[in-house]
Design a protein around this motif. Structure first.
Motif, PDB file in Angstrom:
ATOM      1  N   ILE A   1       0.865  -1.159   0.000  1.00  0.00           N
ATOM      2  CA  ILE A   1       0.000   0.000   0.000  1.00  0.00           C
ATOM      3  C   ILE A   1       0.906   1.213   0.000  1.00  0.00           C
ATOM      4  O   ILE A   1       1.699   1.411   0.899  1.00  0.00           O
ATOM      5  CB  ILE A   1      -0.912   0.004   1.238  1.00  0.00           C
ATOM      6  CG1 ILE A   1      -1.817  -1.218   1.197  1.00  0.00           C
ATOM      7  CG2 ILE A   1      -1.727   1.272   1.312  1.00  0.00           C
ATOM      8  CD1 ILE A   1      -2.663  -1.372   2.410  1.00  0.00           C
TER       9      ILE A   1
ATOM     10  N   THR B   1       1.379   5.493  -1.453  1.00  0.00           N
ATOM     11  CA  THR B   1       0.890   6.679  -2.145  1.00  0.00           C
ATOM     12  C   THR B   1       1.975   7.264  -3.018  1.00  0.00           C
ATOM     13  O   THR B   1       1.853   8.357  -3.514  1.00  0.00           O
ATOM     14  CB  THR B   1       0.438   7.746  -1.131  1.00  0.00           C
ATOM     15  OG1 THR B   1       1.538   8.063  -0.276  1.00  0.00           O
ATOM     16  CG2 THR B   1      -0.729   7.252  -0.314  1.00  0.00           C
TER      17      THR B   1
ATOM     18  N   SER C   1      -6.095   1.045  -6.930  1.00  0.00           N
ATOM     19  CA  SER C   1      -5.236  -0.117  -6.752  1.00  0.00           C
ATOM     20  C   SER C   1      -4.925  -0.694  -8.125  1.00  0.00           C
ATOM     21  O   SER C   1      -5.833  -0.916  -8.931  1.00  0.00           O
ATOM     22  CB  SER C   1      -5.925  -1.173  -5.889  1.00  0.00           C
ATOM     23  OG  SER C   1      -5.149  -2.357  -5.821  1.00  0.00           O
TER      24      SER C   1
ATOM     25  N   SER D   1     -12.376  -3.989   1.683  1.00  0.00           N
ATOM     26  CA  SER D   1     -11.100  -3.660   2.315  1.00  0.00           C
ATOM     27  C   SER D   1     -10.486  -2.404   1.698  1.00  0.00           C
ATOM     28  O   SER D   1      -9.984  -1.526   2.409  1.00  0.00           O
ATOM     29  CB  SER D   1     -10.129  -4.836   2.180  1.00  0.00           C
ATOM     30  OG  SER D   1      -8.920  -4.572   2.857  1.00  0.00           O
ATOM     31  N   PHE D   2     -10.529  -2.301   0.375  1.00  0.00           N
ATOM     32  CA  PHE D   2     -10.011  -1.121  -0.315  1.00  0.00           C
ATOM     33  C   PHE D   2     -10.769   0.131   0.112  1.00  0.00           C
ATOM     34  O   PHE D   2     -10.166   1.185   0.371  1.00  0.00           O
ATOM     35  CB  PHE D   2     -10.129  -1.332  -1.821  1.00  0.00           C
ATOM     36  CG  PHE D   2      -9.792  -0.128  -2.654  1.00  0.00           C
ATOM     37  CD1 PHE D   2      -8.474   0.307  -2.775  1.00  0.00           C
ATOM     38  CD2 PHE D   2     -10.792   0.572  -3.323  1.00  0.00           C
ATOM     39  CE1 PHE D   2      -8.164   1.416  -3.553  1.00  0.00           C
ATOM     40  CE2 PHE D   2     -10.485   1.672  -4.100  1.00  0.00           C
ATOM     41  CZ  PHE D   2      -9.172   2.106  -4.213  1.00  0.00           C
TER      42      PHE D   2
ATOM     43  N   ILE E   1      -9.543   1.275   3.450  1.00  0.00           N
ATOM     44  CA  ILE E   1      -8.237   1.936   3.350  1.00  0.00           C
ATOM     45  C   ILE E   1      -8.413   3.366   2.852  1.00  0.00           C
ATOM     46  O   ILE E   1      -7.776   4.303   3.351  1.00  0.00           O
ATOM     47  CB  ILE E   1      -7.317   1.142   2.410  1.00  0.00           C
ATOM     48  CG1 ILE E   1      -6.962  -0.208   3.032  1.00  0.00           C
ATOM     49  CG2 ILE E   1      -6.044   1.921   2.100  1.00  0.00           C
ATOM     50  CD1 ILE E   1      -6.271  -1.163   2.086  1.00  0.00           C
TER      51      ILE E   1
ATOM     52  N   GLN F   1      -9.710   5.497   5.631  1.00  0.00           N
ATOM     53  CA  GLN F   1      -8.637   5.807   6.575  1.00  0.00           C
ATOM     54  C   GLN F   1      -7.748   6.923   6.034  1.00  0.00           C
ATOM     55  O   GLN F   1      -7.381   7.853   6.760  1.00  0.00           O
ATOM     56  CB  GLN F   1      -7.799   4.557   6.854  1.00  0.00           C
ATOM     57  CG  GLN F   1      -6.634   4.820   7.803  1.00  0.00           C
ATOM     58  CD  GLN F   1      -5.716   3.608   7.926  1.00  0.00           C
ATOM     59  OE1 GLN F   1      -5.893   2.619   7.219  1.00  0.00           O
ATOM     60  NE2 GLN F   1      -4.749   3.695   8.805  1.00  0.00           N
ATOM     61  N   ALA F   2      -7.423   6.857   4.755  1.00  0.00           N
ATOM     62  CA  ALA F   2      -6.586   7.892   4.149  1.00  0.00           C
ATOM     63  C   ALA F   2      -7.302   9.239   4.148  1.00  0.00           C
ATOM     64  O   ALA F   2      -6.701  10.281   4.427  1.00  0.00           O
ATOM     65  CB  ALA F   2      -6.216   7.488   2.723  1.00  0.00           C
TER      66      ALA F   2
ATOM     67  N   PHE G   1       0.848   7.470   5.657  1.00  0.00           N
ATOM     68  CA  PHE G   1       0.090   6.348   5.122  1.00  0.00           C
ATOM     69  C   PHE G   1       0.834   5.044   5.405  1.00  0.00           C
ATOM     70  O   PHE G   1       2.059   5.004   5.365  1.00  0.00           O
ATOM     71  CB  PHE G   1      -0.111   6.494   3.619  1.00  0.00           C
ATOM     72  CG  PHE G   1      -1.076   7.574   3.245  1.00  0.00           C
ATOM     73  CD1 PHE G   1      -2.431   7.306   3.177  1.00  0.00           C
ATOM     74  CD2 PHE G   1      -0.643   8.851   2.980  1.00  0.00           C
ATOM     75  CE1 PHE G   1      -3.326   8.291   2.833  1.00  0.00           C
ATOM     76  CE2 PHE G   1      -1.527   9.847   2.644  1.00  0.00           C
ATOM     77  CZ  PHE G   1      -2.879   9.569   2.565  1.00  0.00           C
TER      78      PHE G   1
ATOM     79  N   SER H   1       2.303  -1.035   4.086  1.00  0.00           N
ATOM     80  CA  SER H   1       1.790  -2.341   3.702  1.00  0.00           C
ATOM     81  C   SER H   1       0.764  -2.806   4.727  1.00  0.00           C
ATOM     82  O   SER H   1       0.683  -2.291   5.833  1.00  0.00           O
ATOM     83  CB  SER H   1       2.926  -3.366   3.605  1.00  0.00           C
ATOM     84  OG  SER H   1       3.543  -3.532   4.866  1.00  0.00           O
ATOM     85  N   SER H   2      -0.032  -3.787   4.345  1.00  0.00           N
ATOM     86  CA  SER H   2      -1.053  -4.342   5.234  1.00  0.00           C
ATOM     87  C   SER H   2      -1.160  -5.835   4.955  1.00  0.00           C
ATOM     88  O   SER H   2      -1.434  -6.242   3.833  1.00  0.00           O
ATOM     89  CB  SER H   2      -2.394  -3.647   4.977  1.00  0.00           C
ATOM     90  OG  SER H   2      -3.446  -4.367   5.560  1.00  0.00           O
TER      91      SER H   2
ATOM     92  N   TRP I   1      -4.643  -6.726   3.689  1.00  0.00           N
ATOM     93  CA  TRP I   1      -4.853  -6.367   2.285  1.00  0.00           C
ATOM     94  C   TRP I   1      -4.094  -7.320   1.365  1.00  0.00           C
ATOM     95  O   TRP I   1      -4.601  -7.737   0.324  1.00  0.00           O
ATOM     96  CB  TRP I   1      -4.421  -4.930   2.049  1.00  0.00           C
ATOM     97  CG  TRP I   1      -4.428  -4.528   0.608  1.00  0.00           C
ATOM     98  CD1 TRP I   1      -3.345  -4.300  -0.195  1.00  0.00           C
ATOM     99  CD2 TRP I   1      -5.578  -4.316  -0.231  1.00  0.00           C
ATOM    100  NE1 TRP I   1      -3.734  -3.955  -1.461  1.00  0.00           N
ATOM    101  CE2 TRP I   1      -5.105  -3.967  -1.519  1.00  0.00           C
ATOM    102  CE3 TRP I   1      -6.952  -4.404  -0.014  1.00  0.00           C
ATOM    103  CZ2 TRP I   1      -5.967  -3.699  -2.573  1.00  0.00           C
ATOM    104  CZ3 TRP I   1      -7.808  -4.130  -1.071  1.00  0.00           C
ATOM    105  CH2 TRP I   1      -7.315  -3.779  -2.330  1.00  0.00           C
TER     106      TRP I   1
END
Length: 295
Positions: free
Chosen positions: A4, A6, A69, A216-217, A220, A223-224, A257, A260-261, A264
């Protein structure tokens, strides 16, 4: 393993390390806005953030944030746009935004998530094969406004169970169970639940593994966006449009940010086969036809 990030999917100048380097990021900001994008993004989300900008006078504007993504599971902020006052309103601006993304190289998109007015129609115009859905998290939030805070997590789980149902018939059964489960405590919630489930119904045509990746996306992205909202609240108002854009650019390029997750990564690995079946992970030169199959 997917990541993950940016950061740009192509080479880019080193990101500014400090928010105090605002005046020195002009060149980096320009390069970042014009950088080429990948030809295919299986998932794309467009979110709006209200900001106050003082140009000639203090006005309320909307910052548009596009996150996507790619076929390897890397999440990237594609760009930031500050909404003006186009003659056609928000729908016209959405068409211009997607036209800009297409000019920078993106020819195919699988699923577009946005609850903003006009965005879904603009997405279908730009990419006819795309499945346009409202943002899952925002749809749930609009439904639970009348719900007490301690009941929100349980209702959110119920909505996600409906969206992740095996088929439309199973989704209808889960929707009815969700309504009956909350009817006694919140009688007025009946229509809101039906409205939210109806908005998410087009997503039931997707493979269950794709829908899990979508949920899930979407989380994320939510959250961002909370980081951008925090920055907007902290600044209260911006002295100019340029300063607002650069401030938000520094936020999305900072290390706030997650890199990684594990969750995910696992969901994307599980969804890759389904993406390949629908033609959304077959390489940069893959395009989708009107039926959603690869060409």
């Amino acid at each position: 393993m997917s990541t993950i990030s940016t950061r740009s999917t192509t080479s880019s100048p080193q990101r500014p390390r400090s928010l105090r380097s605002l005046s020195g990021c002009t060149q980096d900001w320009g390069d970042w806005c014009r950088r080429p994008l990948q030809a295919l993004y299986p998932l794309l989300a467009v979110s709006l953030l209200p900001v106050k900008v003082r140009d000639a006078e203090l006005v309320d504007r909307h910052l548009w944030v596009a996150m996507a993504s790619d076929s390897k599971g890397c999440i990237d902020v594609l760009g930031l746009w500050l909404e003006g006052t186009p003659q056609g309103g928000r729908s016209t601006f959405a068409h211009e935004l997607f036209a800009d993304i297409r000019r920078r190289g993106t020819q195919s998109v699988g699923v577009v998530l946005s609850s903003a007015a006009g965005v879904q129609d603009a997405a279908r115009t730009a990419w006819p094969a795309a499945v346009a859905l409202p943002a899952v998290a925002q749809t749930v939030q609009e439904t639970v406004r009348q719900v007490k805070k301690y009941d929100v997590p349980s209702l959110e789980r119920g909505f996600k169970e409906v969206f992740l149902a095996a088929n439309p018939k199973d989704a209808a059964v889960r929707e009815l169970a969700l309504i009956e489960g909350w009817k006694r405590r919140y009688p007025q919630l009946d229509q809101d639940i039906r409205k939210g489930c109806t908005a998410l119904a087009p997503g039931l045509s997707l493979d269950a593994r794709v829908r899990r990746a979508v949920v899930s996306f979407d989380a994320i992205v939510a959250q961002a966006m909370s980081r951008f909202r925090r920055a907007a609240r902290t600044s209260s108002q911006f002295p100019s449009s340029a300063s607002a854009m650069k401030r938000m650019y520094l936020i999305c390029r900072s290390s706030c940010f997650p890199e990684s997750s594990d969750r995910w990564d696992a969901l994307w690995y599980d969804a890759q086969r389904a993406f390949q079946v629908q033609g959304w992970a077959c390489g940069a030169d893959c395009e989708l036809d009107a039926s959603g199959s690869s060409t």
